[in-house]
Design an enzyme around this catalytic site. Sequence first.
Site, mmCIF file in Angstrom:
data_model
loop_
_atom_site.group_PDB
_atom_site.id
_atom_site.type_symbol
_atom_site.label_atom_id
_atom_site.label_comp_id
_atom_site.label_asym_id
_atom_site.label_seq_id
_atom_site.Cartn_x
_atom_site.Cartn_y
_atom_site.Cartn_z
ATOM 1 N N TRP A 184 21.807 -16.499 6.878
ATOM 2 C CA TRP A 184 21.428 -17.908 6.864
ATOM 3 C C TRP A 184 20.194 -18.073 5.987
ATOM 4 O O TRP A 184 19.243 -17.298 6.109
ATOM 5 C CB TRP A 184 21.104 -18.433 8.277
ATOM 6 C CG TRP A 184 20.477 -19.791 8.166
ATOM 7 C CD1 TRP A 184 21.117 -20.958 7.867
ATOM 8 C CD2 TRP A 184 19.077 -20.105 8.266
ATOM 9 N NE1 TRP A 184 20.201 -21.984 7.774
ATOM 10 C CE2 TRP A 184 18.956 -21.488 8.017
ATOM 11 C CE3 TRP A 184 17.930 -19.365 8.545
ATOM 12 C CZ2 TRP A 184 17.719 -22.137 8.033
ATOM 13 C CZ3 TRP A 184 16.696 -19.995 8.560
ATOM 14 C CH2 TRP A 184 16.600 -21.382 8.312
ATOM 15 N N GLU A 225 26.191 -18.619 7.859
ATOM 16 C CA GLU A 225 25.899 -19.750 8.746
ATOM 17 C C GLU A 225 25.584 -20.994 7.920
ATOM 18 O O GLU A 225 24.751 -20.956 7.023
ATOM 19 C CB GLU A 225 24.693 -19.397 9.637
ATOM 20 C CG GLU A 225 24.254 -20.528 10.563
ATOM 21 C CD GLU A 225 23.061 -20.159 11.442
ATOM 22 O OE1 GLU A 225 22.435 -19.104 11.192
ATOM 23 O OE2 GLU A 225 22.761 -20.928 12.369
ATOM 24 N N LYS A 227 24.460 -25.158 7.424
ATOM 25 C CA LYS A 227 23.470 -26.068 8.000
ATOM 26 C C LYS A 227 23.550 -27.414 7.296
ATOM 27 O O LYS A 227 23.919 -27.486 6.126
ATOM 28 C CB LYS A 227 22.075 -25.476 7.860
ATOM 29 C CG LYS A 227 21.043 -26.182 8.724
ATOM 30 C CD LYS A 227 19.801 -25.364 8.923
ATOM 31 C CE LYS A 227 18.813 -26.182 9.738
ATOM 32 N NZ LYS A 227 17.589 -25.451 10.020
ATOM 33 N N ASP A 258 26.609 -22.962 14.046
ATOM 34 C CA ASP A 258 25.501 -23.205 14.980
ATOM 35 C C ASP A 258 25.669 -24.656 15.398
ATOM 36 O O ASP A 258 25.723 -25.548 14.540
ATOM 37 C CB ASP A 258 24.181 -22.965 14.231
ATOM 38 C CG ASP A 258 22.946 -23.211 15.080
ATOM 39 O OD1 ASP A 258 22.913 -24.246 15.772
ATOM 40 O OD2 ASP A 258 22.016 -22.388 15.038
ATOM 41 N N HIS A 261 23.796 -27.597 13.824
ATOM 42 C CA HIS A 261 23.806 -27.764 12.373
ATOM 43 C C HIS A 261 24.830 -28.750 11.851
ATOM 44 O O HIS A 261 25.330 -28.621 10.744
ATOM 45 C CB HIS A 261 24.019 -26.402 11.703
ATOM 46 C CG HIS A 261 22.858 -25.483 11.893
ATOM 47 N ND1 HIS A 261 22.733 -24.289 11.233
ATOM 48 C CD2 HIS A 261 21.747 -25.606 12.655
ATOM 49 C CE1 HIS A 261 21.602 -23.693 11.594
ATOM 50 N NE2 HIS A 261 20.990 -24.475 12.466
ATOM 51 N N HIS A 285 26.430 -19.690 16.955
ATOM 52 C CA HIS A 285 25.064 -19.770 17.473
ATOM 53 C C HIS A 285 25.077 -20.902 18.481
ATOM 54 O O HIS A 285 25.366 -22.047 18.115
ATOM 55 C CB HIS A 285 24.066 -20.080 16.356
ATOM 56 C CG HIS A 285 23.535 -18.858 15.692
ATOM 57 N ND1 HIS A 285 22.578 -18.893 14.706
ATOM 58 C CD2 HIS A 285 23.795 -17.546 15.914
ATOM 59 C CE1 HIS A 285 22.283 -17.661 14.326
ATOM 60 N NE2 HIS A 285 23.018 -16.820 15.044
ATOM 61 N N ASP A 293 18.402 -30.735 14.988
ATOM 62 C CA ASP A 293 18.521 -29.296 15.254
ATOM 63 C C ASP A 293 17.261 -28.799 15.964
ATOM 64 O O ASP A 293 16.514 -27.995 15.426
ATOM 65 C CB ASP A 293 18.700 -28.587 13.900
ATOM 66 C CG ASP A 293 18.887 -27.090 14.034
ATOM 67 O OD1 ASP A 293 19.430 -26.659 15.065
ATOM 68 O OD2 ASP A 293 18.491 -26.363 13.106
ATOM 69 N N ASP A 295 16.812 -27.053 18.685
ATOM 70 C CA ASP A 295 16.848 -25.741 19.318
ATOM 71 C C ASP A 295 16.228 -25.714 20.708
ATOM 72 O O ASP A 295 15.431 -24.836 21.032
ATOM 73 C CB ASP A 295 16.209 -24.690 18.395
ATOM 74 C CG ASP A 295 17.120 -24.351 17.222
ATOM 75 O OD1 ASP A 295 18.228 -23.866 17.471
ATOM 76 O OD2 ASP A 295 16.738 -24.599 16.066
ATOM 77 N N ASP A 325 20.908 -19.126 20.188
ATOM 78 C CA ASP A 325 19.907 -19.358 19.143
ATOM 79 C C ASP A 325 19.100 -20.608 19.468
ATOM 80 O O ASP A 325 19.522 -21.718 19.162
ATOM 81 C CB ASP A 325 20.586 -19.501 17.767
ATOM 82 C CG ASP A 325 19.574 -19.757 16.656
ATOM 83 O OD1 ASP A 325 18.376 -19.492 16.868
ATOM 84 O OD2 ASP A 325 19.976 -20.233 15.575
HETATM 85 C C1 RNT Z 1 18.192 -21.972 11.536
HETATM 86 C C2 RNT Z 1 19.356 -21.160 11.960
HETATM 87 C C3 RNT Z 1 19.087 -19.703 12.120
HETATM 88 C C4 RNT Z 1 17.798 -19.412 12.850
HETATM 89 C C5 RNT Z 1 17.623 -17.973 13.270
HETATM 90 C C6 RNT Z 1 16.213 -17.669 13.618
HETATM 91 O O1 RNT Z 1 18.444 -23.310 11.524
HETATM 92 O O2 RNT Z 1 19.881 -21.681 13.130
HETATM 93 O O3 RNT Z 1 20.170 -19.118 12.754
HETATM 94 O O4 RNT Z 1 17.652 -20.203 13.981
HETATM 95 O O5 RNT Z 1 18.128 -17.149 12.314
HETATM 96 ZN ZN ZN Z 2 21.433 -20.543 14.029
#
Ligand code: RNT
Ligand code: ZN
Length: 419
Positions: A184, A225, A227, A258, A261, A285, A293, A295, A325
Amino acid sequence: MNQKERYEWARESYARVGVDTDAAIARLKEIPVSLHCWQGDDVTGFDHDGPLTGGIQTTGNYPGRARTPRELMQDMDQALKLMPGKKKLNLHASYAIFEDGEYADRDKIEPRHFAKWVEFARERNMGIDFNPTFFSHDKIKDGLTLTSPDEETRKFWIDHGRACIRISEYFARQTGVPCVMNIWIGDGCKDIPADRMGPRMRYKDSIEQILSEPYDKELVKPCVESKVFGIGVESYTAGSAEFTLSFAASHGCLPLMDNGHYHPTEMVSDKIPALLCFFPEIALHITRPVRWDSDHVVLYDDETREMAREIVRCDALGRVYMALDYFDAGINRVAAWTVGFRSWQKALLNALCTPNEEFKRLQDENRLTELMIAQEDMKTQPFGDVWEEYCRQCGVAAGTEWFDAVRRYEEEVLSGRKD
Ligand code: RNT
Ligand code: ZN
């Protein structure tokens, strides 16, 4: 009723709708879920002093962040004790452990810089997943890594990716478990770009060069990955959904979704079965995006449950690599790990306790009224008693009692860490 009697009663209740809860519990114990090391130290790592970059951010300043490998392992250990189920360790390259004043830059890291992590994982019977770290580093030029027009910069990051392939294979050999290696990058533009394709062509070439490093395909599972945007790169992200999906499809690697994303009304639960029609294996993720995003810690909420349900319904527990994640620096970090992991375990158990074949049949026979009623009925089945039994069999507390251990740990260990 004691716990045993309550479980007996729950088992019968589920059996009446065609669900075997003993089988569900037994199955879940076999399914590994990857626990991310970066929740413990706010995505800081051990190989640099600078800030977190790459368009991601942790918010909050709850005391007790892990500052050293020893502290991070100790904290993770505490969290692991409170989680049911099978775990895998998820590491970032920035968590290399250098000893005796030694240092290797990211393009030069070697398996031995992760030997301590291998020891940690093996002692706990865990496999390891890995992530090259394309952020928080001074060789990022103008915010760019694998898409950089500066060939020296781009080469540095390609070499980093290749080093990570070698380390991933080492992890797999040492643990006997395949290593999922996720690529990523946060490369993109804050404002309207003049060239959208150029950076993507460079990104494509960079990943191709990374994957040209020889590796055993049974042992290393490279992923890309996607985004939609990052902080400071709101207008353009090179590694968009279409880019990564097309790359994965045409290069025999795995797409990684993820669920933070995508645009807020897009659902990864719906994307899982779509990708499973084409890819033998995919990766996830699992996070909780709140408006963006963000998290946040994964909870047992509707979309989390639906994602788990899709994996189970598609009979794809063996085809989907699941990793958590998120990074919340605003609450106790050991608890953050624990709540998120337990939530995903609950979602999986719940999915396994669903009469999926029967529901598919109702759909196919167009008995949609019955399907709605049956789906609603599942919501009030005594799931809590099945969860309690699963936790009992795994030797962890089912209710909130686990937090007592976290509170004690905070008093005895975390509160002593003054940054
Ligand atoms: C970032 C991605 C990625 C990170 C990690 C730390 O937007 O989600 O996966 O969160 O690699
Ligand atoms: Zn991620």
